[in-house]
Scaffold this motif. Structure first.
Motif, PDB file in Angstrom:
ATOM      1  N   GLU A  10       0.819  -1.209   0.000  1.00  0.00           N
ATOM      2  CA  GLU A  10       0.000   0.000   0.000  1.00  0.00           C
ATOM      3  C   GLU A  10       0.855   1.262   0.000  1.00  0.00           C
ATOM      4  O   GLU A  10       2.026   1.236   0.354  1.00  0.00           O
ATOM      5  CB  GLU A  10      -0.876   0.024   1.253  1.00  0.00           C
TER       6      GLU A  10
ATOM      7  N   VAL B  65       0.084   8.838   3.955  1.00  0.00           N
ATOM      8  CA  VAL B  65      -1.165   8.127   3.723  1.00  0.00           C
ATOM      9  C   VAL B  65      -1.245   6.978   4.717  1.00  0.00           C
ATOM     10  O   VAL B  65      -0.300   6.194   4.841  1.00  0.00           O
ATOM     11  CB  VAL B  65      -1.236   7.569   2.279  1.00  0.00           C
TER      12      VAL B  65
ATOM     13  N   ALA C 208      -4.573   0.933   4.778  1.00  0.00           N
ATOM     14  CA  ALA C 208      -5.801   0.294   5.259  1.00  0.00           C
ATOM     15  C   ALA C 208      -5.521  -1.030   5.962  1.00  0.00           C
ATOM     16  O   ALA C 208      -6.234  -1.393   6.901  1.00  0.00           O
ATOM     17  CB  ALA C 208      -6.764   0.066   4.091  1.00  0.00           C
TER      18      ALA C 208
ATOM     19  N   SER D 194      -6.595   8.777   4.909  1.00  0.00           N
ATOM     20  CA  SER D 194      -6.696   7.554   4.104  1.00  0.00           C
ATOM     21  C   SER D 194      -6.555   7.927   2.630  1.00  0.00           C
ATOM     22  O   SER D 194      -6.799   9.071   2.233  1.00  0.00           O
ATOM     23  CB  SER D 194      -8.048   6.878   4.327  1.00  0.00           C
ATOM     24  N   LEU D 195      -6.206   6.947   1.827  1.00  0.00           N
ATOM     25  CA  LEU D 195      -6.117   7.178   0.393  1.00  0.00           C
ATOM     26  C   LEU D 195      -7.475   7.581  -0.174  1.00  0.00           C
ATOM     27  O   LEU D 195      -7.562   8.479  -1.021  1.00  0.00           O
ATOM     28  CB  LEU D 195      -5.569   5.935  -0.314  1.00  0.00           C
ATOM     29  N   ASP D 196      -8.534   6.951   0.308  1.00  0.00           N
ATOM     30  CA  ASP D 196      -9.878   7.299  -0.166  1.00  0.00           C
ATOM     31  C   ASP D 196     -10.199   8.777   0.064  1.00  0.00           C
ATOM     32  O   ASP D 196     -10.808   9.418  -0.790  1.00  0.00           O
ATOM     33  CB  ASP D 196     -10.938   6.434   0.509  1.00  0.00           C
ATOM     34  N   SER D 197      -9.779   9.315   1.216  1.00  0.00           N
ATOM     35  CA  SER D 197     -10.078  10.726   1.501  1.00  0.00           C
ATOM     36  C   SER D 197      -9.245  11.671   0.639  1.00  0.00           C
ATOM     37  O   SER D 197      -9.633  12.823   0.444  1.00  0.00           O
ATOM     38  CB  SER D 197      -9.871  11.025   2.988  1.00  0.00           C
TER      39      SER D 197
ATOM     40  N   LEU E  15      -8.469  11.001  -2.584  1.00  0.00           N
ATOM     41  CA  LEU E  15      -8.802  10.807  -4.001  1.00  0.00           C
ATOM     42  C   LEU E  15      -9.321  12.057  -4.708  1.00  0.00           C
ATOM     43  O   LEU E  15      -8.874  12.345  -5.821  1.00  0.00           O
ATOM     44  CB  LEU E  15      -9.787   9.661  -4.171  1.00  0.00           C
TER      45      LEU E  15
ATOM     46  N   PRO F   5      -5.198   3.723  -6.854  1.00  0.00           N
ATOM     47  CA  PRO F   5      -6.483   3.055  -7.083  1.00  0.00           C
ATOM     48  C   PRO F   5      -6.931   3.207  -8.539  1.00  0.00           C
ATOM     49  O   PRO F   5      -6.499   4.117  -9.256  1.00  0.00           O
ATOM     50  CB  PRO F   5      -7.431   3.765  -6.120  1.00  0.00           C
TER      51      PRO F   5
END
Length: 176
Positions: free
Chosen positions: A15, A34, A37, A61-64, A66, A92
């Motif tokens: 990751e 980062v 997860a 987080s990576l999602d936040s 993006l 991603p």
């Protein structure tokens, strides 16, 4: 753009730990740790880049990240990596999709410039970012193997190669 990771296998479980994106003028567009997860430790990678589990415990987080990452790539004419295949593998799918048509690899460009043929691999020999940055005259402000420092070094290498190509095109023109 540059990343630092928990290991060498993007898409196979490792990751992102750090991400940096700079523009052609050297402005920092994104520079952040980062929070992974799944991984809670990465001793081999940590020995290389120095990022500890404690460093990322409160990182986003990576999602936040993006939306910011996608917006920066959307606005870019190109996204230059040093070893694009490696870095892209850790991003991603939506980012890979958006970056894939704009991704350029400074490592491959430097390999062509250096011209060291590897007959075993039947391609030009790859050189580390440290070697390419040294050839380009890059002055490190930070420790190598951190995303911002490596993104800035990649920028130097890319601009140096771009200037050399322009010069060689001009030098090959007939003189008056």
């Amino acid at each position: 753009m540059d990343t630092e990771t928990t290991g060498l296998y993007g898409g196979y479980g490792d990751e992102l730990l750090e991400l940096a994106l700079v523009d052609d003028a050297g402005n920092i567009l994104l520079d952040t740790l980062v929070k992974p997860a799944r991984h809670t430790e990465w001793p081999d990678a940590q020995a290389k880049h120095g990022i500890t589990p404690a460093d990322v415990v409160s990182a986003p987080s990576l999602d936040s990240l993006l939306p910011r990452l996608l917006a920066a790539i959307e606005d870019a004419e190109a996204v230059v990596f040093y070893n694009a295949d490696f870095d892209l593998a850790f991003l991603p799918a939506p980012v890979q999709l958006q970056a894939s048509g704009k991704a350029l690899c400074a490592m491959h460009a430097f390999s062509l410039h250096a011209g060291d043929w590897d007959s075993r691999r039947q391609s030009y020999r790859w050189h580390t970012l440290l070697v390419a940055a040294h050839a380009a005259g890059h002055q490190w402000d930070d420790k190598a193997h951190r995303a911002r420092a490596d993104a800035l070094a990649t920028r130097t290498v890319w601009r140096w190669l771009r200037d050399k190509v322009q010069y060689s095109k001009m030098a090959s023109l007939p003189h008056a």
